[in-house]
Design a protein around this motif. Sequence first.
Motif, mmCIF file in Angstrom:
data_model
loop_
_atom_site.group_PDB
_atom_site.id
_atom_site.type_symbol
_atom_site.label_atom_id
_atom_site.label_comp_id
_atom_site.label_asym_id
_atom_site.label_seq_id
_atom_site.Cartn_x
_atom_site.Cartn_y
_atom_site.Cartn_z
ATOM 1 N N VAL A 227 8.765 13.582 -19.531
ATOM 2 C CA VAL A 227 8.445 13.723 -17.963
ATOM 3 C C VAL A 227 7.058 13.100 -17.886
ATOM 4 C CG1 VAL A 227 8.638 14.824 -15.943
ATOM 5 C CG2 VAL A 227 10.041 15.827 -17.816
ATOM 6 N N LEU A 228 6.889 12.055 -17.332
ATOM 7 C CA LEU A 228 5.680 11.382 -17.204
ATOM 8 C C LEU A 228 5.348 10.925 -15.901
ATOM 9 C CD1 LEU A 228 5.204 9.664 -20.579
ATOM 10 C CD2 LEU A 228 4.176 11.596 -19.972
ATOM 11 N N PHE A 229 4.122 10.977 -15.366
ATOM 12 C CA PHE A 229 3.731 10.410 -14.116
ATOM 13 C C PHE A 229 2.704 9.542 -14.129
ATOM 14 C CE2 PHE A 229 6.036 14.279 -13.317
ATOM 15 C CZ PHE A 229 6.622 14.178 -12.052
ATOM 16 N N MET A 230 2.893 8.366 -13.555
ATOM 17 C CA MET A 230 1.661 7.418 -13.761
ATOM 18 C C MET A 230 1.199 7.016 -12.196
ATOM 19 S SD MET A 230 2.471 4.135 -15.725
ATOM 20 C CE MET A 230 2.116 2.502 -14.873
ATOM 21 N N GLU A 231 -0.065 7.072 -12.021
ATOM 22 C CA GLU A 231 -0.572 6.797 -10.837
ATOM 23 C C GLU A 231 -1.236 5.483 -10.982
ATOM 24 O OE1 GLU A 231 -3.154 9.618 -8.079
ATOM 25 O OE2 GLU A 231 -2.014 10.888 -9.520
ATOM 26 N N GLY B 53 18.746 11.114 -21.784
ATOM 27 C CA GLY B 53 19.230 11.893 -20.506
ATOM 28 C C GLY B 53 17.869 12.811 -20.060
ATOM 29 N N GLU B 54 17.040 12.868 -20.934
ATOM 30 C CA GLU B 54 15.814 13.618 -20.687
ATOM 31 C C GLU B 54 14.498 12.610 -20.700
ATOM 32 O OE1 GLU B 54 16.346 16.386 -23.805
ATOM 33 O OE2 GLU B 54 17.497 17.608 -22.676
ATOM 34 N N GLN B 55 14.888 11.419 -19.955
ATOM 35 C CA GLN B 55 13.666 10.512 -19.823
ATOM 36 C C GLN B 55 13.340 10.380 -18.342
ATOM 37 O OE1 GLN B 55 16.571 9.559 -21.881
ATOM 38 N NE2 GLN B 55 15.533 10.196 -23.557
ATOM 39 N N PHE B 56 11.933 10.819 -18.112
ATOM 40 C CA PHE B 56 11.642 10.877 -16.499
ATOM 41 C C PHE B 56 10.443 10.143 -16.472
ATOM 42 C CE2 PHE B 56 14.669 14.374 -16.626
ATOM 43 C CZ PHE B 56 15.328 14.423 -15.512
ATOM 44 N N PHE B 57 10.626 8.918 -15.842
ATOM 45 C CA PHE B 57 9.276 8.249 -15.609
ATOM 46 C C PHE B 57 9.035 7.779 -14.434
ATOM 47 C CE2 PHE B 57 5.843 5.338 -16.353
ATOM 48 C CZ PHE B 57 5.328 5.709 -17.619
ATOM 49 N N PHE B 58 7.874 8.365 -13.862
ATOM 50 C CA PHE B 58 7.685 8.299 -12.240
ATOM 51 C C PHE B 58 6.239 7.312 -11.964
ATOM 52 C CE2 PHE B 58 9.898 12.089 -12.893
ATOM 53 C CZ PHE B 58 10.758 12.111 -12.046
ATOM 54 N N VAL B 59 6.437 6.625 -11.219
ATOM 55 C CA VAL B 59 5.312 5.711 -10.928
ATOM 56 C C VAL B 59 4.947 6.151 -9.534
ATOM 57 C CG1 VAL B 59 4.357 3.366 -10.574
ATOM 58 C CG2 VAL B 59 5.682 3.806 -12.460
ATOM 59 N N ASN B 60 3.546 6.442 -9.300
ATOM 60 C CA ASN B 60 3.399 6.853 -7.782
ATOM 61 C C ASN B 60 4.364 7.966 -7.172
ATOM 62 O OD1 ASN B 60 1.098 5.387 -8.246
ATOM 63 N ND2 ASN B 60 1.586 3.906 -6.895
ATOM 64 N N ASN B 61 4.754 8.904 -8.115
ATOM 65 C CA ASN B 61 5.861 9.779 -7.778
ATOM 66 C C ASN B 61 7.100 9.260 -7.371
ATOM 67 O OD1 ASN B 61 4.859 12.369 -8.194
ATOM 68 N ND2 ASN B 61 5.323 12.838 -6.123
ATOM 69 N N LYS C 8 0.906 -1.306 -0.038
ATOM 70 C CA LYS C 8 0.002 -0.099 0.016
ATOM 71 C C LYS C 8 0.751 1.422 0.058
ATOM 72 C CE LYS C 8 -3.453 -1.860 2.871
ATOM 73 N NZ LYS C 8 -3.044 -2.011 4.183
ATOM 74 N N ILE C 9 1.992 1.076 0.374
ATOM 75 C CA ILE C 9 2.915 2.172 0.635
ATOM 76 C C ILE C 9 3.078 3.173 -0.467
ATOM 77 C CG2 ILE C 9 5.085 1.093 -0.090
ATOM 78 C CD1 ILE C 9 4.676 2.995 3.179
ATOM 79 N N THR C 10 2.941 4.413 -0.076
ATOM 80 C CA THR C 10 3.045 5.325 -1.318
ATOM 81 C C THR C 10 4.169 6.279 -1.054
ATOM 82 O OG1 THR C 10 1.315 6.883 -0.427
ATOM 83 C CG2 THR C 10 0.815 5.353 -2.045
ATOM 84 N N SER C 11 4.709 6.481 -0.003
ATOM 85 C CA SER C 11 6.074 7.213 0.374
ATOM 86 C C SER C 11 7.020 6.466 -0.252
ATOM 87 C CB SER C 11 6.120 7.643 1.894
ATOM 88 O OG SER C 11 6.114 6.193 2.593
ATOM 89 N N MET C 12 8.144 7.312 -0.342
ATOM 90 C CA MET C 12 9.258 6.746 -1.061
ATOM 91 C C MET C 12 9.882 5.743 -0.590
ATOM 92 S SD MET C 12 9.986 9.465 -3.249
ATOM 93 C CE MET C 12 9.296 10.908 -3.553
ATOM 94 N N GLY C 13 10.784 5.904 0.550
ATOM 95 C CA GLY C 13 11.452 4.677 1.020
ATOM 96 C C GLY C 13 10.710 4.044 1.815
ATOM 97 N N PHE C 14 10.820 2.942 2.029
ATOM 98 C CA PHE C 14 9.897 2.262 2.903
ATOM 99 C C PHE C 14 10.485 0.799 3.507
ATOM 100 C CE2 PHE C 14 9.238 1.076 -1.584
ATOM 101 C CZ PHE C 14 9.735 -0.264 -1.394
ATOM 102 N N ARG C 15 11.832 0.643 3.398
ATOM 103 C CA ARG C 15 12.362 -0.621 3.918
ATOM 104 C C ARG C 15 12.974 -0.256 5.336
ATOM 105 N NH1 ARG C 15 14.965 -3.743 -0.344
ATOM 106 N NH2 ARG C 15 16.897 -3.184 0.628
ATOM 107 N N GLY C 16 13.010 1.053 5.734
ATOM 108 C CA GLY C 16 13.651 1.276 6.854
ATOM 109 C C GLY C 16 15.248 0.855 7.088
ATOM 110 N N GLU C 17 15.828 0.918 6.042
ATOM 111 C CA GLU C 17 17.040 0.424 5.915
ATOM 112 C C GLU C 17 18.113 1.592 5.652
ATOM 113 O OE1 GLU C 17 17.286 -4.164 4.605
ATOM 114 O OE2 GLU C 17 17.431 -2.728 2.874
#
Length: 610
Positions: free
Chosen positions: A285-289, A248-256, A90-99
Motif C-alpha cells: 500500500v504505497l502513496f506517491m506524492e 489483490g493486495e497491491q495498492f498504489f496511489f499517486v497524489n492520493n 494542478k488539480i489534486t482532488s479526485m474527479g475533475f472532469r465534471g462528467e
Amino acid sequence: MRDIIQLLPDAVANQIAAGEVVQRPASVVKELLENSVDAGATEIQLIVNNAGKTQIQVIDNGAGMTETDARMAFERHATSKIRKAEDLFKITSMGFRGEALASIAAVAQVHCKTKRDGDELGSELKIEGSKVTAQSYCQTPTGTIISVKNLFFNIPARRNFLKSDQVEFKHLIDEFERVAMANSRVAFSLLHNQNSVFNLPSGNLRQRIAGILGKKYNERLVPVQEQTSIVNLTGFVLKPEFARKTRGEQFFFVNNRYIRNNYLHYAINDAFQGLLSPDQHPGYVLFMEIDPAHIDVNIHPTKTEIKFDDEKSIFAIIRSSVKHALGQYNVVPTLDFERENAISVPPLKRGETVKMPGITVDPNFNPFASSTTPTAKGGGGLGYQKPAQSAQNTNWEALFKSETENVGAQLDLSQMHHDKHTAESGTLLQLQGGYMVRGTANGLMLLHKNRAHQRVLYEQFQRQFENQTGVSQQLLFPQQLNLPSGDLALLADFADDLRQMGFDIEFFGQQQLVVQGIPLALKESESLQALEEIIEDIKHDSRQFSLNKWHQMALIMARYGAIKPSRTLSAPEMEQLLADLFSCKMPQYCPAGKPTMVTLGANELENFFN
Ligand code: ADP
Ligand code: MG
C-alpha cells in the motif's frame, strides 16, 4: 442534396459519454465516494443492493451544495474543481472532469438531497435519464445523499451486459477499498443487502489497512518512507513471507488517487527479488506524492492510469526505497518502533493459563514516594494523583507475563524496581522522540512516555469515577461556553458524570454552559479542549456515549492531559511515571490499546550483533 448532419440531443450525447465513465455499478460507487471525499466529508456511508444494480446510495457529511449547484452538478462539464484548461495540471482532488454526475444521471434514476452547513433547508432533486423530474426544498442533514437506482434502466443492452451479482460486487468492493485506503482519516461503512460488510472508523493508515485487509496485517507491514526532490513515497509493503499467490493486495496511489501502473509494479517486484518465489506477488500500500505538473492523469477516462514525465527515476526511487525498507526490517525487527500506529498486541489467548512469576513483587514499592508530591496546578510534577491503594492489587503479573511472551524476553519486574539505586541497569534514560529506556535484568525496556502517562491518567480517572471522588480545581476566571440549546439539553443528561470527572459546570439559561472548575490533573486549556471533544462525542452519538461514559471521558481527558512526547522529564518524574505505570491494571497498553513499552531480551540483543 439535403443536409443530413444533426446535433445529438443532450440526453443521447450524455448517454454516449456515460459509457466512458459508467461501465458498471462499481464505477458509480467510485465517482460518488470520491465526490464525497472531495466535499470534505469525515463520514461516508455506502449502501447498496444487488451488487449496486438496483440501488447505490452514498450518504456523506461533507460540504453539501446550494440549490443552484445541486442542479448544475448534473450538467455535463459542470465542476467546481477547474476553471481553466491549465487547472487540469494542478488539480489534486479526485474527479475533475465534471462528467460523473451527468453521466450517472443519464443512465439511472437519481435522487439527490443536499444541504450546506448553516442553511436552514436543503434541496432535493430527482433526475431520470438526464431529465429533471422533481426539484424542491427539503429537510435533510448537512451533507449530501445521492441515491442511484436501476442503473442502465434505459439502456437494456448495457444492463444485460452486467455480470453476475458476485462479480459486480467484487468490482464494487475493489473501488470501495481503494477510496477507503487512500483516506484513512475518513470513516467509511458499506452495507450490502442490509448486511454490514465494512465499518471503518477514522484512523491512521496502519489501522485502515488492518480494517480492510484483516487485523493480522498489522504485524505484517514494513514501513516505507522516502523523500526526494521529485517524489515522496510513504506507505507499507507486506513482509515477504506473507506474499500471496493471487494478486489483490497491491495498492498504489499517486497524489492520493488509486492508479494502475505495471511499470511501477515491476519496480516493487524487483525490490522483492530473492525474497519471493516466482508465483508470489508482493503486497503493498504505497502513496506517491508528486507535483501534478509532472504527471498526466487524464489519459484514461476512469483515471486509473497515469503517465509520468520521468518514469525511469521514479522506477529507481521506488525500487531502492522498498529494498531499503525490507533491509531495515530484516535487521531490526523489534525496533520497528515508529508505530504511532501499532493497533494491538495480541492479548492472552482464550483459556490460556498464566503462571505467576516466581518472584513476589511489592507493587506498592515506590522509591520516590517521599520525594514526589503530586502537584496539580502546574508545578514541576506530572500533574496526576498517585493511584489509590485499591487499584494496586491487580492482575498485572498475568499481563506482564503475556507481554514478555510476546516479545520473547524474560523481563524481571522486581529487578526493575529494586535495582535502581545501585545497578547501572536501573538508570532511566530519556531518548529523542518521547521515549525512555532502562536496562533490565537481561535486556532492556523502551517506554513511550506519552502513552504511559495516558494509561496512568486513564486509570486514575476511572477510579475517580467509580469512587465518585473527582476533584476539581476552581478557575480564577470561569469560562463560558455558548452552545445551541439542543446540545445543552443533551449535555444536561451527563452533567453529573462530568462533575464526577472533575468538571465543575453550571447551566445558565438555554444556551450557556459555565465551567467554574476543571479536573485537577489537567491544565485549563487541556480541560476545555477535552470538554469540547466530550461534548462532540455526546452530540455525535449520545446513546453510544452513555453505554460507556466513563471510558469515553477518561480516554479523551487522558489524551489531553498526558505529557507531550517533546517534554523532558526530570529523573524523579521519570521514576514516578514508571512507578505509577506499573501500579496500573494494564501497564503495557495505552487506553487506546497501543503498546506503552517494548522489551528486548538478551537473545534479541545478541541477534543484532550476529
Ligand atoms: P467533478 O467531481 O469532476 O467536479 P462531478 O460530476 O463528479 O464532477 O461533480 C460535479 C460537482 O458537483 C462537483 O464539482 C461538486 O462541486 C459537486 N458535488 C458532487 N458531489 C458532491 C457531494 N457529495 N458533496 C458536495 N458537492 C458535490
Ligand atoms: Mg467527481
